[in-house]
Design a protein around this motif. Sequence first.
Motif: not given
Ligand SMILES: C/C=C/C(=O)SCCNC(=O)CCNC(=O)[C@H](O)C(C)(C)COP(=O)(O)OP(=O)(O)OC[C@H]1O[C@@H](n2cnc3c(N)ncnc32)[C@H](O)[C@@H]1OP(=O)(O)O
Length: 127
Positions: A32, A39, A78, A119
């Motif tokens: 992470g 990033l 994207n 990510c």
């Molecule tokens: C660096 C480390 C940091 C951390 O550890 S942070 C702590 C843990 N993580 C979190 O708390 C994150 C919680 N999740 C969220 O808040 C949301 O969830 C997100 C903001 C991460 C995403 O939400 P949304 O933007 O609405 O998702 P979408 O529009 O469905 O997808 C965005 C992009 O992500 C890809 N994606 C979504 N789910 C997956 C998956 N399961 N595996 C691989 N890719 C995925 C899609 O395709 C797309 O990509 P494309 O924008 O490039 O087209």
Amino acid sequence: MDEVKIRIRMSQSDAHYGGDLVDGARMMSLFGDVATELLIRHDGDEGLFVAYDSVEFTAPVHAGDYIEATGRIERVGNTSRSMSFTACKVIEARIDPSRPSAARVLEEPLVVARATGTCVVPKERQR
Ligand SMILES: C/C=C/C(=O)SCCNC(=O)CCNC(=O)[C@H](O)C(C)(C)COP(=O)(O)OP(=O)(O)OC[C@H]1O[C@@H](n2cnc3c(N)ncnc32)[C@H](O)[C@@H]1OP(=O)(O)O
């Protein structure tokens, strides 16, 4: 983009199981931190980890071991950035039960964990 690497010594407080074994989640915490740096360098934002596709723990890690965690961005979407990660042990502790402070530098790094994941940096946060 270049690889990002962090190096850290596992402390006694990282030991979680019998025999001072470190839990696998600690390696994921290192991944992470590597992802965060990737990033920041790529997007000027810490981003969010959305999913791990695969995680493997390939050798045990103990308190006192030195671990190098590396990662690289494999694909830029994207808002998504697909990444790969490797954690290697470079110094091994606990090599002599009769001498708890004995340790050695490994001739070759030993892979202890590998992962791939994705990510997200929302568009409005990308710089
Ligand atoms: C660096 C480390 C940091 C951390 O550890 S942070 C702590 C843990 N993580 C979190 O708390 C994150 C919680 N999740 C969220 O808040 C949301 O969830 C997100 C903001 C991460 C995403 O939400 P949304 O933007 O609405 O998702 P979408 O529009 O469905 O997808 C965005 C992009 O992500 C890809 N994606 C979504 N789910 C997956 C998956 N399961 N595996 C691989 N890719 C995925 C899609 O395709 C797309 O990509 P494309 O924008 O490039 O087209």
